[in-house]
Design an enzyme around this catalytic site. Structure first.
Site, PDB file in Angstrom:
ATOM      1  N   GLU A 118       0.837  -1.203   0.000  1.00 26.58           N
ATOM      2  CA  GLU A 118       0.000   0.000   0.000  1.00 26.58           C
ATOM      3  C   GLU A 118       0.868   1.247   0.000  1.00 26.58           C
ATOM      4  O   GLU A 118       2.082   1.157   0.210  1.00 26.58           O
ATOM      5  CB  GLU A 118      -0.950  -0.019   1.204  1.00 26.58           C
ATOM      6  CG  GLU A 118      -2.024  -1.073   1.041  1.00 26.58           C
ATOM      7  CD  GLU A 118      -3.147  -0.948   2.025  1.00 26.58           C
ATOM      8  OE1 GLU A 118      -3.161  -0.008   2.831  1.00 26.58           O
ATOM      9  OE2 GLU A 118      -4.037  -1.811   1.992  1.00 26.58           O
ATOM     10  N   HIS A 246      -9.124  10.357   3.389  1.00 27.21           N
ATOM     11  CA  HIS A 246      -8.725   9.324   2.439  1.00 27.21           C
ATOM     12  C   HIS A 246      -8.847   9.912   1.043  1.00 27.21           C
ATOM     13  O   HIS A 246      -9.843  10.541   0.714  1.00 27.21           O
ATOM     14  CB  HIS A 246      -9.609   8.081   2.578  1.00 27.21           C
ATOM     15  CG  HIS A 246      -8.984   6.874   1.947  1.00 27.21           C
ATOM     16  ND1 HIS A 246      -8.869   6.748   0.581  1.00 27.21           N
ATOM     17  CD2 HIS A 246      -8.407   5.778   2.482  1.00 27.21           C
ATOM     18  CE1 HIS A 246      -8.248   5.598   0.312  1.00 27.21           C
ATOM     19  NE2 HIS A 246      -7.951   4.999   1.453  1.00 27.21           N
ATOM     20  N   ARG A 293      -1.029   9.438   2.144  1.00 30.30           N
ATOM     21  CA  ARG A 293      -2.427   9.867   2.005  1.00 30.30           C
ATOM     22  C   ARG A 293      -2.642  11.367   2.025  1.00 30.30           C
ATOM     23  O   ARG A 293      -3.420  11.893   1.244  1.00 30.30           O
ATOM     24  CB  ARG A 293      -3.210   9.321   3.205  1.00 30.30           C
ATOM     25  CG  ARG A 293      -3.631   7.955   2.972  1.00 30.30           C
ATOM     26  CD  ARG A 293      -4.454   7.464   4.072  1.00 30.30           C
ATOM     27  NE  ARG A 293      -4.609   6.060   3.745  1.00 30.30           N
ATOM     28  CZ  ARG A 293      -5.141   5.185   4.526  1.00 30.30           C
ATOM     29  NH1 ARG A 293      -5.597   5.540   5.702  1.00 30.30           N
ATOM     30  NH2 ARG A 293      -5.257   3.948   4.154  1.00 30.30           N
ATOM     31  N   HIS A 355     -11.586  10.335   7.060  1.00 31.40           N
ATOM     32  CA  HIS A 355     -11.377   8.902   7.176  1.00 31.40           C
ATOM     33  C   HIS A 355     -10.938   8.450   8.570  1.00 31.40           C
ATOM     34  O   HIS A 355     -11.439   7.464   9.097  1.00 31.40           O
ATOM     35  CB  HIS A 355     -10.312   8.501   6.157  1.00 31.40           C
ATOM     36  CG  HIS A 355     -10.060   7.031   6.053  1.00 31.40           C
ATOM     37  ND1 HIS A 355     -11.055   6.119   5.782  1.00 31.40           N
ATOM     38  CD2 HIS A 355      -8.923   6.301   6.173  1.00 31.40           C
ATOM     39  CE1 HIS A 355     -10.543   4.892   5.742  1.00 31.40           C
ATOM     40  NE2 HIS A 355      -9.262   4.981   5.985  1.00 31.40           N
ATOM     41  N   ARG A 390      -1.431   9.053   9.495  1.00 32.46           N
ATOM     42  CA  ARG A 390      -1.317   7.601   9.691  1.00 32.46           C
ATOM     43  C   ARG A 390      -0.880   6.892   8.412  1.00 32.46           C
ATOM     44  O   ARG A 390      -1.376   7.183   7.331  1.00 32.46           O
ATOM     45  CB  ARG A 390      -2.677   7.064  10.129  1.00 32.46           C
ATOM     46  CG  ARG A 390      -2.770   5.581  10.184  1.00 32.46           C
ATOM     47  CD  ARG A 390      -4.107   5.176  10.728  1.00 32.46           C
ATOM     48  NE  ARG A 390      -5.182   5.284   9.777  1.00 32.46           N
ATOM     49  CZ  ARG A 390      -5.621   4.283   8.999  1.00 32.46           C
ATOM     50  NH1 ARG A 390      -5.041   3.101   9.052  1.00 32.46           N
ATOM     51  NH2 ARG A 390      -6.635   4.458   8.194  1.00 32.46           N
TER      52      ARG A 390
HETATM   53  C1  LIG Z   1     -13.954   2.268   5.137  1.00 34.43           C
HETATM   54  C2  LIG Z   1     -12.770   2.081   6.059  1.00 34.43           C
HETATM   55  C3  LIG Z   1     -11.672   1.362   5.624  1.00 34.43           C
HETATM   56  C4  LIG Z   1     -10.572   1.174   6.464  1.00 34.43           C
HETATM   57  N1  LIG Z   1      -9.523   0.389   6.061  1.00 34.43           N
HETATM   58  C5  LIG Z   1      -8.519   0.114   6.930  1.00 34.43           C
HETATM   59  C6  LIG Z   1      -7.512  -0.828   6.601  1.00 34.43           C
HETATM   60  O1  LIG Z   1      -7.525  -1.432   5.525  1.00 34.43           O
HETATM   61  N2  LIG Z   1      -6.517  -1.061   7.514  1.00 34.43           N
HETATM   62  C7  LIG Z   1      -6.467  -0.425   8.725  1.00 34.43           C
HETATM   63  O2  LIG Z   1      -5.550  -0.671   9.520  1.00 34.43           O
HETATM   64  N3  LIG Z   1      -7.440   0.460   9.071  1.00 34.43           N
HETATM   65  C8  LIG Z   1      -8.453   0.728   8.210  1.00 34.43           C
HETATM   66  N4  LIG Z   1      -9.446   1.603   8.580  1.00 34.43           N
HETATM   67  C9  LIG Z   1      -9.413   2.200   9.918  1.00 34.43           C
HETATM   68  C10 LIG Z   1      -9.809   1.150  10.936  1.00 34.43           C
HETATM   69  O3  LIG Z   1     -10.840   0.356  10.409  1.00 34.43           O
HETATM   70  C11 LIG Z   1     -10.265   1.765  12.247  1.00 34.43           C
HETATM   71  O4  LIG Z   1      -9.409   2.784  12.662  1.00 34.43           O
HETATM   72  C12 LIG Z   1     -10.319   0.712  13.329  1.00 34.43           C
HETATM   73  O5  LIG Z   1     -11.113  -0.370  12.896  1.00 34.43           O
HETATM   74  C13 LIG Z   1     -10.876   1.278  14.618  1.00 34.43           C
HETATM   75  O6  LIG Z   1     -11.105   0.212  15.510  1.00 34.43           O
HETATM   76  P1  LIG Z   1     -11.714   0.531  16.942  1.00 34.43           P
HETATM   77  O7  LIG Z   1     -11.839  -0.764  17.637  1.00 34.43           O
HETATM   78  O8  LIG Z   1     -10.936   1.614  17.584  1.00 34.43           O
HETATM   79  O9  LIG Z   1     -13.156   1.181  16.624  1.00 34.43           O
HETATM   80  P2  LIG Z   1     -14.448   0.599  15.864  1.00 34.43           P
HETATM   81  O10 LIG Z   1     -14.166  -0.602  15.090  1.00 34.43           O
HETATM   82  O11 LIG Z   1     -15.057   1.753  15.151  1.00 34.43           O
HETATM   83  O12 LIG Z   1     -15.395   0.182  17.065  1.00 34.43           O
HETATM   84  C14 LIG Z   1     -16.002   1.177  17.875  1.00 34.43           C
HETATM   85  C15 LIG Z   1     -16.999   0.512  18.783  1.00 34.43           C
HETATM   86  O13 LIG Z   1     -17.476   1.465  19.734  1.00 34.43           O
HETATM   87  C16 LIG Z   1     -18.899   1.420  19.765  1.00 34.43           C
HETATM   88  N5  LIG Z   1     -19.377   2.728  20.242  1.00 34.43           N
HETATM   89  C17 LIG Z   1     -19.173   3.952  19.720  1.00 34.43           C
HETATM   90  N6  LIG Z   1     -19.764   4.894  20.487  1.00 34.43           N
HETATM   91  C18 LIG Z   1     -20.360   4.242  21.524  1.00 34.43           C
HETATM   92  C19 LIG Z   1     -21.134   4.643  22.652  1.00 34.43           C
HETATM   93  N7  LIG Z   1     -21.431   5.928  22.907  1.00 34.43           N
HETATM   94  N8  LIG Z   1     -21.582   3.682  23.495  1.00 34.43           N
HETATM   95  C20 LIG Z   1     -21.331   2.378  23.270  1.00 34.43           C
HETATM   96  N9  LIG Z   1     -20.599   1.929  22.214  1.00 34.43           N
HETATM   97  C21 LIG Z   1     -20.125   2.857  21.371  1.00 34.43           C
HETATM   98  C22 LIG Z   1     -19.271   1.057  18.352  1.00 34.43           C
HETATM   99  O14 LIG Z   1     -20.599   0.585  18.284  1.00 34.43           O
HETATM  100  C23 LIG Z   1     -18.232  -0.019  18.071  1.00 34.43           C
HETATM  101  O15 LIG Z   1     -18.593  -1.229  18.676  1.00 34.43           O
HETATM  102  C24 LIG Z   1     -10.562   1.784   7.750  1.00 34.43           C
HETATM  103  C25 LIG Z   1     -11.667   2.520   8.166  1.00 34.43           C
HETATM  104  C26 LIG Z   1     -12.773   2.659   7.344  1.00 34.43           C
HETATM  105  C27 LIG Z   1     -13.963   3.437   7.843  1.00 34.43           C
END
Ligand SMILES: Cc1cc2nc3c(=O)[nH]c(=O)nc-3n(C[C@H](O)[C@H](O)[C@H](O)COP(=O)(O)OP(=O)(O)OC[C@H]3O[C@@H](n4cnc5c(N)ncnc54)[C@H](O)[C@@H]3O)c2cc1C
Length: 529
Positions: A118, A246, A293, A355, A390
Site C-alpha cells: 500500500e 482518504h 495519504r 477517514h 497515519r
Molecule cells: C472504510 C474504512 C476502511 C478502512 N480500512 C482500513 C484498513 O484497511 N486497515 C487499517 O488498519 N485500518 C483501516 N481503517 C481504519 C480502521 O478500520 C479503524 O481505525 C479501526 O477499525 C478502529 O477500531 P476501533 O476498535 O478503535 O473502533 P471501531 O471498530 O469503530 O469500534 C467502535 C466501537 O465502539 C462502539 N461505540 C461507539 N460509540 C459508543 C457509545 N457511545 N456507546 C457504546 N458503544 C459505542 C461502536 O458501536 C463499536 O462497537 C478503515 C476505516 C474505514 C472506515
C-alpha cells in the site's frame, strides 16, 4: 454474572475492544462486560476496513516498518510507540488473529501468506482477506468472544457519560483525590432508560469520528462519543487537529462514502484528471501515485479547486486484467458494478473524504489515560503512533496491540473492585419532550457542513474562526435541546458530535504549523504539498 457490576467495562466492540476482552478473559476470575451502541457487536469502523493489516513481509524488518511509519507521520510520531507497534504487532497478528480467532488471510498458491503493498510502504507487508479484511477480522473476533464464559456482550447500549469521581461521587471528600473512573452511565435503547455500569477498570474503545464531516468513509456511529465523554471528564486530549482524509472515495449517487482501497493504487492503479492525464508525478516525483495519504488527498483537492473538476479518476483496468481485478477486489468490483461502473473497463470517479482521527485521548504505552482506572484503545486514543498522518493499514494493528497492552496492564493489577452502587447517584432524566428526528438530522447536517468547509482538508485562520463561532452557537442550542428532550441514541450522538467538532476546530486554529494532515493555507498561493 451481573453485567452492571463488573470487573472490567469495555465500551466498544471493534478490534481494539475485542482484543482487550480476549486477553482479559484468560483470567477466569475476572468478569468482563462489553457494551456497544450498535445492534450487532460486529458493527463499527473495523468492519469496513478493506486493505488489510500490517504484518512483517518477506525481505522486511522491524526497522523498515518503523522508518515507513515515521516518514508518513511527518515528524510527529512518538518513536517509542512506533517501536512497540512494530515489535509486538506482527506476533499478535499470528497469536490473536490467526491462531486464536482463526482469521483466514489470503494465501499464495503454495500456501504462504499473501502480502499486499500500500501507499508509502517500502515493502509488501499487508495481510488481507480479499478486500473485506475488516469484516473477516471482526466476525472471527466476536465469535471468539462468544466462546468465553466470563465475557458478557450488551448491544444497543449507548454510553452517555463516564462515571467519574469527584464529579459523580456522593462523598464530597473525593474532591481531594485524583479523578477516577468507575464505569459509565449507559442508555439502554430498547428500554429507553439510563443504567449505571460500575467497574473496577473501564476501557474506552469507541472508535473514530468521521461522521462529523459531510463526506466520510466512516459508518453511522463514528461520531466521537468516547472522545467527547473523556474530554468532559477531564482527560487529556491531544493532536485532535490531525484528521486524515482518504484520497479515493467513490462519488456517484447511492455510492457516496464507499472507499476505494489504497491497495488499488498499490496494485498499479493511477490517478487521472477527468480528461485522462496522470498528475501525481508532478507533485511527488519519488512516490507518484503511491505518495502518503495526506499528500495525495491535498493534490486531488488542489486539482479539483484549480480546474473546477467535480472529481478525479482512478484507473485500475490499465494495470490489471479483469480476472485479477475481480479476484483481488471482489467487494469494490461488485459495489461499483451495482452502481453502473465496470472497473475492469472504466476508471472510477473519486474524491477525498474524512477517514481517520490520528489524535484522540492521550494514553501512555499501556493505554492508560490521565484519569485513573480509565484506559483508551484504538481510534479513540492517541498513543503517538500515527503522528500527523497515519500510514495505511496500521490502525487495525494499533487497536490489536494497545487492546492487548491495556488488558495486560489491567491483568497485572492486584485488586479490581467496582464501587458500590450506594456511592453513585442514579441518572436523573431531565428532558420531557419527545425527540424530533428532523431537528436532530438538520443539526447534524449543519455540523457536517461546517466541518467540511471550514475545518477540512485545507484550513485558514479565517475559516477556523468562522467554524468556532458557528459551532459555539450550535453547541448552546443543542445543549438546551438535550436538556429538555427525552434521550435517544441519535440525540446522545448529536451532543457528542458538536463537542468533538469544537475540540477539533479549536486545536486546528491553535496550531498554525502545516504538518501531515493538518494543512493551513493562511499564506495565499501556498503549494498543496
Ligand atoms: C472504510 C474504512 C476502511 C478502512 N480500512 C482500513 C484498513 O484497511 N486497515 C487499517 O488498519 N485500518 C483501516 N481503517 C481504519 C480502521 O478500520 C479503524 O481505525 C479501526 O477499525 C478502529 O477500531 P476501533 O476498535 O478503535 O473502533 P471501531 O471498530 O469503530 O469500534 C467502535 C466501537 O465502539 C462502539 N461505540 C461507539 N460509540 C459508543 C457509545 N457511545 N456507546 C457504546 N458503544 C459505542 C461502536 O458501536 C463499536 O462497537 C478503515 C476505516 C474505514 C472506515
Amino acid at each position: 454474572m451481573n453485567p452492571l457490576q463488573t470487573d472490567i467495562l469495555i465500551i466498544g466492540s471493534g478490534i481494539a475492544g475485542a482484543s482487550a476482552a480476549l486477553r482479559l478473559a484468560q483470567d477466569h476470575q475476572r468478569q468482563i462486560t462489553i457494551i456497544t451502541r450498535a445492534a450487532e457487536p460486529e458493527e463499527g469502523n473495523t468492519r469496513y476496513a478493506q486493505g488489510g493489516i500490517v504484518r512483517m513481509g518477506e525481505d522486511d524488518s522491524t526497522d523498515l516498518l518503523v522508518e515507513d511509519i515515521l516518514a508518513a507521520g511527518a515528524g510527529l510520531c512518538l518513536p517509542s510507540a512506533v517501536r512497540i507497534l512494530a515489535d509486538e504487532g506482527p506476533e499478535l497478528v499470528d497469536e490473536v488473529l490467526i491462531d486464536l480467532a482463526g482469521v483466514s488471510f489470503d494465501r499464495t498458491s503454495d500456501g504462504q501468506l499473501a502480502y499486499g503493498r500500500e501507499a508509502a510502504h517500502s515493502r509488501p507487508r499487508i495481510l488481507h482477506v480479499g478486500d473485506s479484511t475488516g469484516s473477516a477480522i471482526i466476525q472471527a473476533l466476536i465469535a471468539a468472544l462468544r466462546r468465553q464464559p466470563n465475557i458478557h456482550i450488551v448491544t444497543s447500549a449507548t454510553a452517555v457519560d463516564l462515571i467519574t469521581f469527584p464529579h459523580h461521587a456522593r462523598d464530597p471528600l473525593t474532591v481531594y483525590k485524583p479523578i477516577t473512573c468507575h464505569g459509565a452511565y449507559v442508555f439502554d435503547q430498547p428500554n429507553l432508560n439510563v443504567r449505571r455500569y460500575l467497574a473496577g477498570a473501564t476501557i474506552l474503545a469507541t472508535g473514530g469520528l468521521g461522521r462529523i464531516y459531510r463526506h466520510t468513509t466512516n459508518p453511522e456511529g463514528a461520531r466521537g462519543d468516547g472522545l467527547a465523554m473523556a474530554y468532559r471528564a477531564g482527560a487529556r486530549v491531544i493532536n485532535a487537529e490531525y484528521i486524515q482524509f482518504h484520497p479515493t472515495v467513490l462519488t456517484v449517487t447511492d455510492g457516496e462514502g464507499f472507499l476505494i482501497s489504497e491497495a488499488v493504487r498499490g496494485e498499479g492503479g493511477r490517478l487521472l484528471t477527468p480528461d485522462g492525464r496522470p498528475f501525481m508525478g508532478e507533485y511527488d516525483p519519488q512516490w507518484g501515485d503511491l505518495a502518503p495519504r495526506d499528500v495525495v488527498a491535498r493534490v486531488i483537492h488542489h486539482q479539483m479547486i484549480e480546474h473546477g473538476y467535480p472529481h478525479v479518476l482512478l484507473d485500475i483496468h490499465s494495470a490489471m486484467s479483469p480476472e485479477r481485478i475481480k479476484a483481488r477486489f471482489p467487494t469494490i468490483f461488485t459495489r461499483c458494478m451495482g452502481l453502473g461502473i465496470d472497473i475492469t473497463r472504466q476508471p472510477i470517479p473519486v474524491v477525498p473524504a474524512a477517514h481517520y482521527a490520528c489524535g484522540g485521548v492521550w494514553t501512555d504505552e499501556w493505554g492508560r489515560t490521565t484519569i485513573q482506572n480509565l484506559y483508551a484503545v484504538g481510534e479513540v486514543a492517541c498513543t503517538g503512533v500515527h503522528g500527523a498522518n497515519r500510514l495505511a493499514s496500521t490502525s487495525l494493528l494499533e487497536g490489536l496491540v494497545w487492546g492487548d497492552r491495556a488488558a495486560r496492564d489491567i491483568k497485572a493489577l492486584d485488586s479490581l473492585v467496582a464501587v458500590s452502587p450506594d456511592e453513585v447517584p442514579q441518572w436523573e432524566e431531565e428532558g420531557l419532550e419527545e425527540a424530533d428526528p428532523a431537528l436532530i438530522r438538520r443539526d447534524m447536517r449543519t455540523i457536517q457542513h461546517t466541518m467540511w468547509h471550514y475545518v477540512g482538508l485545507v484550513r485558514s485562520a479565517g475559516r477556523l474562526a468562522r467554524a468556532l463561532r458557528d459551532l459555539n452557537h450550535q453547541e448552546q442550542t443543542i445543549d438546551t435541546f438535550y436538556q429538555t428532550t427525552k434521550l435517544n441514541d441519535a440525540l446522545i450522538g448529536l451532543r457528542h458530535s458538536v463537542q468533538v467538532a469544537l475540540i477539533i476546530a479549536r486545536a486546528a486554529l491553535h496550531n498554525r504549523v502545516s504538518r501531515g494532515c493538518h494543512y493551513r493555507d493562511d499564506r495565499a498561493g501556498a503549494a498543496p504539498i
